[in-house]
Design a protein around this motif. Structure first.
Motif, mmCIF file in Angstrom:
data_model
loop_
_atom_site.group_PDB
_atom_site.id
_atom_site.type_symbol
_atom_site.label_atom_id
_atom_site.label_comp_id
_atom_site.label_asym_id
_atom_site.label_seq_id
_atom_site.Cartn_x
_atom_site.Cartn_y
_atom_site.Cartn_z
ATOM 1 N N LEU A 100 -26.702 54.902 2.115
ATOM 2 C CA LEU A 100 -25.965 54.669 0.869
ATOM 3 C C LEU A 100 -24.617 54.022 1.184
ATOM 4 C CD1 LEU A 100 -26.460 55.268 -2.154
ATOM 5 C CD2 LEU A 100 -25.085 57.329 -1.883
ATOM 6 N N ASP A 101 -24.152 53.149 0.298
ATOM 7 C CA ASP A 101 -22.857 52.530 0.536
ATOM 8 C C ASP A 101 -21.750 53.588 0.446
ATOM 9 O OD1 ASP A 101 -21.258 52.152 -2.287
ATOM 10 O OD2 ASP A 101 -23.448 52.136 -2.570
ATOM 11 N N PRO A 102 -20.636 53.409 1.178
ATOM 12 C CA PRO A 102 -19.607 54.458 1.269
ATOM 13 C C PRO A 102 -18.951 54.798 -0.058
ATOM 14 C CG PRO A 102 -18.824 52.408 2.242
ATOM 15 C CD PRO A 102 -20.279 52.237 1.990
ATOM 16 N N TRP A 103 -18.858 53.821 -0.969
ATOM 17 C CA TRP A 103 -18.211 54.083 -2.256
ATOM 18 C C TRP A 103 -19.065 55.030 -3.104
ATOM 19 C CZ3 TRP A 103 -13.407 52.475 -2.033
ATOM 20 C CH2 TRP A 103 -13.090 51.383 -1.230
ATOM 21 N N SER A 104 -20.357 54.741 -3.170
ATOM 22 C CA SER A 104 -21.247 55.615 -3.934
ATOM 23 C C SER A 104 -21.352 56.981 -3.273
ATOM 24 C CB SER A 104 -22.643 54.989 -4.038
ATOM 25 O OG SER A 104 -22.596 53.747 -4.707
ATOM 26 N N ALA A 105 -21.406 57.002 -1.942
ATOM 27 C CA ALA A 105 -21.484 58.259 -1.214
ATOM 28 C C ALA A 105 -20.235 59.109 -1.474
ATOM 29 C CB ALA A 105 -21.636 57.992 0.281
ATOM 30 N N PHE A 158 -17.939 55.443 12.313
ATOM 31 C CA PHE A 158 -17.148 54.272 12.670
ATOM 32 C C PHE A 158 -17.764 52.963 12.180
ATOM 33 C CE2 PHE A 158 -15.877 57.404 15.933
ATOM 34 C CZ PHE A 158 -14.505 57.417 15.671
ATOM 35 N N THR A 159 -18.990 53.021 11.682
ATOM 36 C CA THR A 159 -19.627 51.800 11.176
ATOM 37 C C THR A 159 -19.280 51.543 9.709
ATOM 38 O OG1 THR A 159 -21.627 53.082 10.652
ATOM 39 C CG2 THR A 159 -21.558 51.973 12.793
ATOM 40 N N MET A 160 -18.407 52.357 9.144
ATOM 41 C CA MET A 160 -18.003 52.125 7.750
ATOM 42 C C MET A 160 -17.329 50.768 7.616
ATOM 43 S SD MET A 160 -16.568 55.791 6.347
ATOM 44 C CE MET A 160 -15.224 55.791 7.530
ATOM 45 N N PRO A 161 -17.541 50.077 6.503
ATOM 46 C CA PRO A 161 -16.938 48.756 6.317
ATOM 47 C C PRO A 161 -15.412 48.829 6.288
ATOM 48 C CG PRO A 161 -17.924 49.536 4.276
ATOM 49 C CD PRO A 161 -18.366 50.475 5.353
ATOM 50 N N PRO A 162 -14.739 47.767 6.730
ATOM 51 C CA PRO A 162 -13.273 47.753 6.799
ATOM 52 C C PRO A 162 -12.598 48.009 5.452
ATOM 53 C CG PRO A 162 -14.191 45.901 8.011
ATOM 54 C CD PRO A 162 -15.322 46.533 7.275
ATOM 55 N N GLU A 163 -13.197 47.516 4.351
ATOM 56 C CA GLU A 163 -12.562 47.699 3.039
ATOM 57 C C GLU A 163 -12.534 49.167 2.630
ATOM 58 O OE1 GLU A 163 -16.824 46.141 2.408
ATOM 59 O OE2 GLU A 163 -15.067 45.685 3.657
ATOM 60 N N PHE A 164 -13.492 49.958 3.121
ATOM 61 C CA PHE A 164 -13.452 51.391 2.823
ATOM 62 C C PHE A 164 -12.479 52.107 3.752
ATOM 63 C CE2 PHE A 164 -14.959 55.772 3.317
ATOM 64 C CZ PHE A 164 -14.944 56.183 1.998
ATOM 65 N N LYS A 165 -12.458 51.718 5.014
ATOM 66 C CA LYS A 165 -11.508 52.313 5.953
ATOM 67 C C LYS A 165 -10.066 52.081 5.503
ATOM 68 C CE LYS A 165 -14.351 51.946 10.141
ATOM 69 N NZ LYS A 165 -14.431 51.345 11.505
ATOM 70 N N ALA A 237 -9.446 64.516 -1.621
ATOM 71 C CA ALA A 237 -8.762 64.614 -0.333
ATOM 72 C C ALA A 237 -9.750 64.498 0.821
ATOM 73 C CB ALA A 237 -7.991 65.934 -0.247
ATOM 74 N N GLY A 238 -10.920 65.120 0.678
ATOM 75 C CA GLY A 238 -11.931 65.052 1.725
ATOM 76 C C GLY A 238 -12.418 63.634 1.972
ATOM 77 N N VAL A 239 -12.613 62.877 0.908
ATOM 78 C CA VAL A 239 -13.054 61.488 1.039
ATOM 79 C C VAL A 239 -11.973 60.647 1.721
ATOM 80 C CG1 VAL A 239 -13.551 59.400 -0.289
ATOM 81 C CG2 VAL A 239 -14.666 61.558 -0.893
ATOM 82 N N ILE A 240 -10.717 60.895 1.382
ATOM 83 C CA ILE A 240 -9.620 60.159 2.016
ATOM 84 C C ILE A 240 -9.555 60.482 3.505
ATOM 85 C CG2 ILE A 240 -7.120 59.868 2.098
ATOM 86 C CD1 ILE A 240 -7.071 60.355 -0.913
ATOM 87 N N TYR A 241 -9.706 61.756 3.844
ATOM 88 C CA TYR A 241 -9.726 62.138 5.256
ATOM 89 C C TYR A 241 -10.865 61.436 5.987
ATOM 90 C CZ TYR A 241 -6.229 65.904 5.306
ATOM 91 O OH TYR A 241 -5.065 66.617 5.281
ATOM 92 N N MET A 242 -12.041 61.368 5.368
ATOM 93 C CA MET A 242 -13.189 60.705 5.985
ATOM 94 C C MET A 242 -12.877 59.242 6.261
ATOM 95 S SD MET A 242 -17.077 60.308 4.509
ATOM 96 C CE MET A 242 -16.587 59.137 3.222
ATOM 97 N N ARG A 244 -9.927 57.972 6.607
ATOM 98 C CA ARG A 244 -8.815 57.873 7.559
ATOM 99 C C ARG A 244 -9.259 58.072 8.999
ATOM 100 N NH1 ARG A 244 -3.597 61.991 7.641
ATOM 101 N NH2 ARG A 244 -2.570 61.101 9.474
ATOM 102 N N PHE A 245 -10.118 59.066 9.237
ATOM 103 C CA PHE A 245 -10.518 59.408 10.601
ATOM 104 C C PHE A 245 -11.829 58.772 11.029
ATOM 105 C CE2 PHE A 245 -8.036 63.308 9.330
ATOM 106 C CZ PHE A 245 -6.902 62.970 10.066
ATOM 107 N N GLY A 246 -12.629 58.289 10.079
ATOM 108 C CA GLY A 246 -13.901 57.683 10.427
ATOM 109 C C GLY A 246 -14.892 58.668 11.010
#
Length: 328
Positions: A100-105, A158-165, A237-242, A244-246
């Motif tokens: 699933l894409d990171p935004w929907s996840a 770490f494979t998350m897209p740069p725009e989400f990171k 907050a949990g999504v932001i931490y994810m 941030r830390f990848g």
């Protein structure tokens, strides 16, 4: 003319006295004094890198503190915020690894966190359990879910897209997005608490639930939705931490509830309900962040750090108890 001058002077003195009696003013003074002391105690304290690290640290926790403060005002408490933060990371991270894409996840992770709040709200308002016991059980159950989902192994994202990171790591004209999100949450909820009629019901419910019921306020609904809101902000907050830390670690957030509750109570939120401000809670988390940074720079053992934080929480609760007793 003299009378007017004296009246004007009296009003100014009264205004200064009100300002001086504000809990927020005392917290600001303590934070500034601690910063001055640490400036001389450590050459690394008054640096851009250290202040940026402190801001990044308490900005994400500050989002959770906002939800906890409103919940304390209504007369509740949530011991599961750290577990919910971790669950949002783990749940969203697992969905991302499944394709699933990171935004929907992330959205589903936040909704799942809100669902946990709804379940807690159900047991509090329908079954009749208190917030403490309900959230204590939820803390253990949700942490267990995190371990079940990950099988005790951290998820590498770490494979998350740069725009989400960029949400957790990027900047806007030099200001991290994390801090901008934090400021937006604080401004919105501070405005709602001060001006919105619906949020005034939170204070009425926390101050005197029976009186609020007699005046026509559906107190159970107020408690339910505030509980959901607190868990939802923990999910954010949990999504932001994810981002941030990848990564998503199943043990992340253990003990976070200590900092969150301590910050809210230090900032003036009463454990008896009915009082508290967003500004005070943010100053509370800022104070704890400065204390934590100071202890690290002074090379204080991590074991002593936990003890000192516990003592600060005990002092804050004691002050709240005496203030409430005096008011009564």
């Amino acid at each position: 003319m003299a009378v007017d001058t004296m009246a004007g002077g009296g009003e100014r003195v009264s205004s200064w006295r009100r300002l001086g009696s504000m809990r927020e003013a005392g917290l600001i003074a303590i934070i500034l004094a601690l910063c001055v002391i640490m400036t001389f105690a450590s050459p690394h304290f008054l640096t851009l890198g250290n202040f940026r690290a402190m801001l990044m640290s308490f900005s994400v926790e500050g989002i959770v503190v906002v939800g906890m403060t409103v919940l304390l005002i209504v007369g509740g408490i949530d011991l599961a915020v750290g577990s919910v933060v971790c669950f949002a990371m783990v749940f969203a991270g697992s969905l991302f690894l499944l394709g699933l894409d990171p935004w929907s996840a992330s959205l589903l992770g936040i909704l799942a966190s809100a669902a946990i709040g709804a379940i807690m709200g159900f047991f509090v308002t329908v079954v009749g359990l208190n917030h403490f016991i309900t959230s204590l059980a939820a803390m253990v159950i949700v942490r267990g879910l995190c371990l079940i989902i990950t099988k005790g192994t951290p998820l590498s994202l770490f494979t998350m897209p740069p725009e989400f990171k960029a949400v957790g790591q990027g900047t806007f004209y030099g200001v991290p997005y994390v801090i901008l999100i934090f400021i937006a949450v604080v401004v919105v909820f501070d405005f709602l608490l001060r001006r919105a009629t619906a949020f005034r019901k939170v204070f009425y419910t926390g101050s005197n639930e029976k009186a609020a019921q007699y005046s026509g306020i559906k107190t159970k609904q107020v408690k339910f939705w505030v509980t959901v809101m607190c868990s939802t902000l923990s999910g954010v907050a949990g999504v932001i931490y994810m981002s941030r830390f990848g990564a998503a670690t199943p043990t992340f957030g253990v003990g976070m509830e200590l900092n969150i509750i301590a910050a809210a109570v230090i900032g003036g939120a009463s454990l008896n309900g009915g009082s508290g401000t967003i500004l005070g809670a943010i100053l509370g988390i800022a104070l704890l962040s400065v204390v934590a940074s100071s202890l690290i720079l002074l090379d204080v053992s991590v074991y002593w750090q936990d003890m000192i934080k516990g003592c600060i929480l005990l002092a804050a609760v004691s002050i709240d108890h005496f203030l409430h007793k005096r008011k009564a």
